[in-house]
Scaffold this motif. Structure first.
Motif, PDB file in Angstrom:
ATOM      1  N   LYS A   1      22.050  -4.019  -2.339  1.00  0.00           N
ATOM      2  CA  LYS A   1      23.395  -3.473  -2.106  1.00  0.00           C
ATOM      3  C   LYS A   1      23.994  -2.852  -3.367  1.00  0.00           C
ATOM      4  CE  LYS A   1      25.710  -7.963  -2.738  1.00  0.00           C
ATOM      5  NZ  LYS A   1      26.576  -8.985  -2.084  1.00  0.00           N
ATOM      6  N   TYR A   2      23.303  -3.016  -4.509  1.00  0.00           N
ATOM      7  CA  TYR A   2      23.799  -2.425  -5.756  1.00  0.00           C
ATOM      8  C   TYR A   2      23.033  -1.151  -6.134  1.00  0.00           C
ATOM      9  CZ  TYR A   2      25.508  -7.234  -6.209  1.00  0.00           C
ATOM     10  OH  TYR A   2      26.107  -8.450  -5.986  1.00  0.00           O
ATOM     11  N   SER A   3      22.166  -0.661  -5.261  1.00  0.00           N
ATOM     12  CA  SER A   3      21.288   0.448  -5.631  1.00  0.00           C
ATOM     13  C   SER A   3      22.070   1.735  -5.883  1.00  0.00           C
ATOM     14  CB  SER A   3      20.240   0.698  -4.546  1.00  0.00           C
ATOM     15  OG  SER A   3      20.855   1.188  -3.376  1.00  0.00           O
TER      16      SER A   3
ATOM     17  N   ALA B   1       0.827  -1.204   0.000  1.00  0.00           N
ATOM     18  CA  ALA B   1       0.000   0.000   0.000  1.00  0.00           C
ATOM     19  C   ALA B   1       0.865   1.260   0.000  1.00  0.00           C
ATOM     20  CB  ALA B   1      -0.925   0.011   1.214  1.00  0.00           C
ATOM     21  N   ASN B   2       2.178   1.058   0.047  1.00  0.00           N
ATOM     22  CA  ASN B   2       3.086   2.209   0.062  1.00  0.00           C
ATOM     23  C   ASN B   2       4.406   1.807  -0.598  1.00  0.00           C
ATOM     24  OD1 ASN B   2       4.117   4.776   0.659  1.00  0.00           O
ATOM     25  ND2 ASN B   2       4.867   4.116   2.670  1.00  0.00           N
ATOM     26  N   LEU B   3       4.338   1.480  -1.876  1.00  0.00           N
ATOM     27  CA  LEU B   3       5.519   1.018  -2.599  1.00  0.00           C
ATOM     28  C   LEU B   3       6.482   2.182  -2.865  1.00  0.00           C
ATOM     29  CD1 LEU B   3       3.900  -1.392  -5.236  1.00  0.00           C
ATOM     30  CD2 LEU B   3       5.164  -2.028  -3.165  1.00  0.00           C
ATOM     31  N   PRO B   4       7.784   1.919  -2.945  1.00  0.00           N
ATOM     32  CA  PRO B   4       8.755   2.979  -3.264  1.00  0.00           C
ATOM     33  C   PRO B   4       8.484   3.595  -4.631  1.00  0.00           C
ATOM     34  CG  PRO B   4       9.854   0.987  -2.453  1.00  0.00           C
ATOM     35  CD  PRO B   4       8.422   0.629  -2.681  1.00  0.00           C
ATOM     36  N   ASP B   5       8.963   4.820  -4.837  1.00  0.00           N
ATOM     37  CA  ASP B   5       8.749   5.502  -6.114  1.00  0.00           C
ATOM     38  C   ASP B   5       9.509   4.831  -7.258  1.00  0.00           C
ATOM     39  OD1 ASP B   5       7.127   7.400  -4.947  1.00  0.00           O
ATOM     40  OD2 ASP B   5       8.790   8.746  -4.468  1.00  0.00           O
ATOM     41  N   GLY B   6      10.699   4.335  -6.988  1.00  0.00           N
ATOM     42  CA  GLY B   6      11.512   3.730  -8.031  1.00  0.00           C
ATOM     43  C   GLY B   6      11.413   2.217  -8.015  1.00  0.00           C
ATOM     44  N   CYS B   7      12.566   1.563  -7.991  1.00  0.00           N
ATOM     45  CA  CYS B   7      12.619   0.105  -7.934  1.00  0.00           C
ATOM     46  C   CYS B   7      12.152  -0.365  -6.555  1.00  0.00           C
ATOM     47  CB  CYS B   7      14.050  -0.374  -8.201  1.00  0.00           C
ATOM     48  SG  CYS B   7      14.281  -2.149  -7.970  1.00  0.00           S
ATOM     49  N   SER B   8      11.232  -1.325  -6.536  1.00  0.00           N
ATOM     50  CA  SER B   8      10.681  -1.794  -5.258  1.00  0.00           C
ATOM     51  C   SER B   8      11.728  -2.486  -4.400  1.00  0.00           C
ATOM     52  CB  SER B   8       9.516  -2.754  -5.521  1.00  0.00           C
ATOM     53  OG  SER B   8       8.454  -2.086  -6.168  1.00  0.00           O
ATOM     54  N   PHE B   9      12.761  -3.029  -5.022  1.00  0.00           N
ATOM     55  CA  PHE B   9      13.783  -3.758  -4.267  1.00  0.00           C
ATOM     56  C   PHE B   9      14.908  -2.844  -3.778  1.00  0.00           C
ATOM     57  CE2 PHE B   9      17.462  -6.806  -4.067  1.00  0.00           C
ATOM     58  CZ  PHE B   9      16.977  -7.566  -3.006  1.00  0.00           C
TER      59      PHE B   9
ATOM     60  N   HIS C   1      13.358   5.795 -10.423  1.00  0.00           N
ATOM     61  CA  HIS C   1      12.881   5.187 -11.670  1.00  0.00           C
ATOM     62  C   HIS C   1      12.724   3.677 -11.497  1.00  0.00           C
ATOM     63  CE1 HIS C   1      14.602   9.012 -13.033  1.00  0.00           C
ATOM     64  NE2 HIS C   1      13.822   8.916 -14.105  1.00  0.00           N
ATOM     65  N   ASN C   2      11.621   3.159 -12.014  1.00  0.00           N
ATOM     66  CA  ASN C   2      11.401   1.717 -11.998  1.00  0.00           C
ATOM     67  C   ASN C   2      12.042   1.128 -13.261  1.00  0.00           C
ATOM     68  OD1 ASN C   2      10.501  -0.794 -11.267  1.00  0.00           O
ATOM     69  ND2 ASN C   2       8.375  -0.466 -11.850  1.00  0.00           N
ATOM     70  N   PRO C   3      13.013   0.223 -13.133  1.00  0.00           N
ATOM     71  CA  PRO C   3      13.726  -0.268 -14.314  1.00  0.00           C
ATOM     72  C   PRO C   3      12.830  -1.068 -15.253  1.00  0.00           C
ATOM     73  CG  PRO C   3      14.316  -1.545 -12.377  1.00  0.00           C
ATOM     74  CD  PRO C   3      13.508  -0.386 -11.889  1.00  0.00           C
ATOM     75  N   PRO C   4      13.069  -0.978 -16.568  1.00  0.00           N
ATOM     76  CA  PRO C   4      12.326  -1.792 -17.526  1.00  0.00           C
ATOM     77  C   PRO C   4      12.890  -3.214 -17.543  1.00  0.00           C
ATOM     78  CG  PRO C   4      13.967  -0.500 -18.674  1.00  0.00           C
ATOM     79  CD  PRO C   4      14.048  -0.089 -17.222  1.00  0.00           C
ATOM     80  N   ALA C   5      12.140  -4.136 -18.136  1.00  0.00           N
ATOM     81  CA  ALA C   5      12.632  -5.503 -18.305  1.00  0.00           C
ATOM     82  C   ALA C   5      13.597  -5.540 -19.486  1.00  0.00           C
ATOM     83  CB  ALA C   5      11.470  -6.458 -18.534  1.00  0.00           C
ATOM     84  N   ILE C   6      14.838  -5.915 -19.227  1.00  0.00           N
ATOM     85  CA  ILE C   6      15.882  -5.957 -20.249  1.00  0.00           C
ATOM     86  C   ILE C   6      16.197  -7.411 -20.582  1.00  0.00           C
ATOM     87  CG2 ILE C   6      18.286  -5.375 -20.762  1.00  0.00           C
ATOM     88  CD1 ILE C   6      17.948  -3.028 -18.753  1.00  0.00           C
ATOM     89  N   GLU C   7      16.264  -7.738 -21.880  1.00  0.00           N
ATOM     90  CA  GLU C   7      16.579  -9.101 -22.315  1.00  0.00           C
ATOM     91  C   GLU C   7      18.099  -9.259 -22.326  1.00  0.00           C
ATOM     92  OE1 GLU C   7      15.000 -12.359 -25.593  1.00  0.00           O
ATOM     93  OE2 GLU C   7      14.862 -10.216 -26.045  1.00  0.00           O
ATOM     94  N   VAL C   8      18.636  -9.946 -21.330  1.00  0.00           N
ATOM     95  CA  VAL C   8      20.089 -10.092 -21.201  1.00  0.00           C
ATOM     96  C   VAL C   8      20.628 -11.211 -22.081  1.00  0.00           C
ATOM     97  CG1 VAL C   8      20.179  -9.096 -18.894  1.00  0.00           C
ATOM     98  CG2 VAL C   8      19.800 -11.554 -19.152  1.00  0.00           C
ATOM     99  N   GLU C   9      19.777 -12.149 -22.423  1.00  0.00           N
ATOM    100  CA  GLU C   9      20.064 -13.192 -23.401  1.00  0.00           C
ATOM    101  C   GLU C   9      18.717 -13.678 -23.913  1.00  0.00           C
ATOM    102  OE1 GLU C   9      21.646 -16.907 -21.754  1.00  0.00           O
ATOM    103  OE2 GLU C   9      21.169 -16.161 -19.751  1.00  0.00           O
ATOM    104  N   ALA C  10      18.711 -14.456 -24.962  1.00  0.00           N
ATOM    105  CA  ALA C  10      17.450 -14.862 -25.593  1.00  0.00           C
ATOM    106  C   ALA C  10      16.503 -15.503 -24.576  1.00  0.00           C
ATOM    107  CB  ALA C  10      17.726 -15.831 -26.736  1.00  0.00           C
ATOM    108  N   GLY C  11      15.349 -14.855 -24.348  1.00  0.00           N
ATOM    109  CA  GLY C  11      14.335 -15.391 -23.443  1.00  0.00           C
ATOM    110  C   GLY C  11      14.580 -15.144 -21.971  1.00  0.00           C
ATOM    111  N   HIS C  12      15.659 -14.412 -21.630  1.00  0.00           N
ATOM    112  CA  HIS C  12      16.010 -14.158 -20.225  1.00  0.00           C
ATOM    113  C   HIS C  12      15.868 -12.662 -19.958  1.00  0.00           C
ATOM    114  CE1 HIS C  12      19.203 -14.712 -16.794  1.00  0.00           C
ATOM    115  NE2 HIS C  12      18.037 -14.292 -16.344  1.00  0.00           N
ATOM    116  N   PHE C  13      14.864 -12.294 -19.140  1.00  0.00           N
ATOM    117  CA  PHE C  13      14.554 -10.886 -18.892  1.00  0.00           C
ATOM    118  C   PHE C  13      14.839 -10.523 -17.432  1.00  0.00           C
ATOM    119  CE2 PHE C  13      12.058 -12.188 -22.514  1.00  0.00           C
ATOM    120  CZ  PHE C  13      12.125 -11.102 -23.374  1.00  0.00           C
TER     121      PHE C  13
END
Length: 326
Positions: free
Chosen positions: A293-295, A280-288, A302-314
């Motif tokens: 530790k890499y934030s 009911a109170n999600l963060p504005d950017g990435c929920s994680f 910003h909420n990141p888009p789904a990126i295809e890092v290899e065929a079929g892997h998002f």
């Protein structure tokens, strides 16, 4: 829709609205499942896994639940646009669900046989006698003697109740099976038996399955594809080999880091710090981001888009744009 796909979910958004607040349970979820495939939907409690399954089944409690956006395409039809009568004809016959708790999923005042036979009478229009015969066959199929047809749920153990639930779900040979943590309430030995049973019946009937679980050990036993869910979103999606051998999202890495390894000596596990955010109170950017530790600053806004890092892997993580995290 691809003819090989049994179901395609596009931008599914589900909320629970009350006078006090709005719970964002599922947020823009996208999934595709091919015929005969098993998809593992993995995440912590509160990630939105069960709500996703209930959305597919058309069982979101309304009020307070509401599907605000999206499509669920099954055999060329958008399930969200069907009326209750048409949806009821599909539910139980073409799409079935094994519910999470076998202790509460069965009617305590109706015999287990009659609860299985009901599916045959409703969906296949069988007579009472024929439905009874088919129900006994289903009991035998899941390893329960047919003569126990007239017994009540309280006369069965937890593992036997779960077998009855599986018999009900598979009674009409569904094309898609939703299994919501089917082994959570069972001890380890019975878990293995139930998983073997589900896998065997799935192979024999070529049923597609979405297996909802938080147990990555269960996933590796039965799944072809894996979707990692966090705060109502799919944060990583790919084949079983891609997710296990080329883990990319920090949350997925954290889940694997929380599993004890009998082959390595360690004083402590490496759990993910913090808790799942309040839906009911999600963060504005990435929920994680609050637990990651890499934030970076971009992750907070910003909420990141789904990126295809290899065929079929998002992967939904800005670190993948920089060549991956270590």
């Amino acid at each position: 829709m691809d003819n090989d796909n049994i179901i395609e979910i596009k931008n599914l958004t589900i909320q629970y609205k009350t006078d006090e607040r709005t719970v964002e349970a599922v947020n823009g979820l996208n999934l595709t499942l091919s015929r005969g495939e098993t998809l593992g939907l993995v995440g912590e409690t509160g990630a939105g896994k069960t709500t996703t399954a209930l959305g597919i089944m058309g069982l979101i409690p309304d009020p307070p639940g509401i599907v605000t956006e999206g499509e669920i395409i099954f055999q060329g039809q958008d399930l969200l646009k069907l009326n209750k009568h048409k949806l009821r004809a599909i539910r139980g016959k073409k799409i079935s669900m094994i519910f999470q708790d076998p202790m509460t999923s069965l009617n305590p005042v109706v015999t287990v046989g009659d609860q299985i036979a009901e599916s045959f009478r409703i969906h296949e229009k069988l007579s009472y006698a024929d439905a009874t015969l088919k129900a006994k066959e289903m009991l035998e199929l899941v390893g329960i003697p047919g003569e126990r047809y007239s017994e009540y749920p309280h006369q069965f153990s937890g593992g036997m109740k779960q077998r009855v639930i599986i018999a009900i779900a598979l009674s009409c040979n569904p094309e898609l099976l939703l299994a919501d943590e089917p082994t959570t309430a069972l001890d380890v030995t019975i878990q293995a038996q139930v998983l073997d049973l589900i896998s065997k019946l799935k192979r024999e009937k070529n049923t597609s399955m979405i297996l909802i679980t938080h147990d990555l050990g269960v996933v590796v036993e039965v799944c072809d594809k894996v979707a990692i869910m966090y705060a109502g979103e799919i944060v990583e999606y790919g084949s079983l080999i891609q997710i296990y051998d080329n883990t990319c999202h920090p949350y997925t890495k954290g889940l694997f880091g929380s599993i004890p390894d009998i082959e390595s000596k360690a004083d402590r596990l490496n759990p993910i710090p913090g808790l799942m955010p309040d839906p009911a109170n999600l963060p504005d950017g990435c929920s994680f981001e609050p637990r990651c530790k890499y934030s970076c600053e971009k992750c907070k806004t910003h909420n990141p888009p789904a990126i295809e890092v290899e065929a079929g892997h998002f992967v939904k993580c800005f670190s993948t744009e920089k060549g991956g995290n270590e």
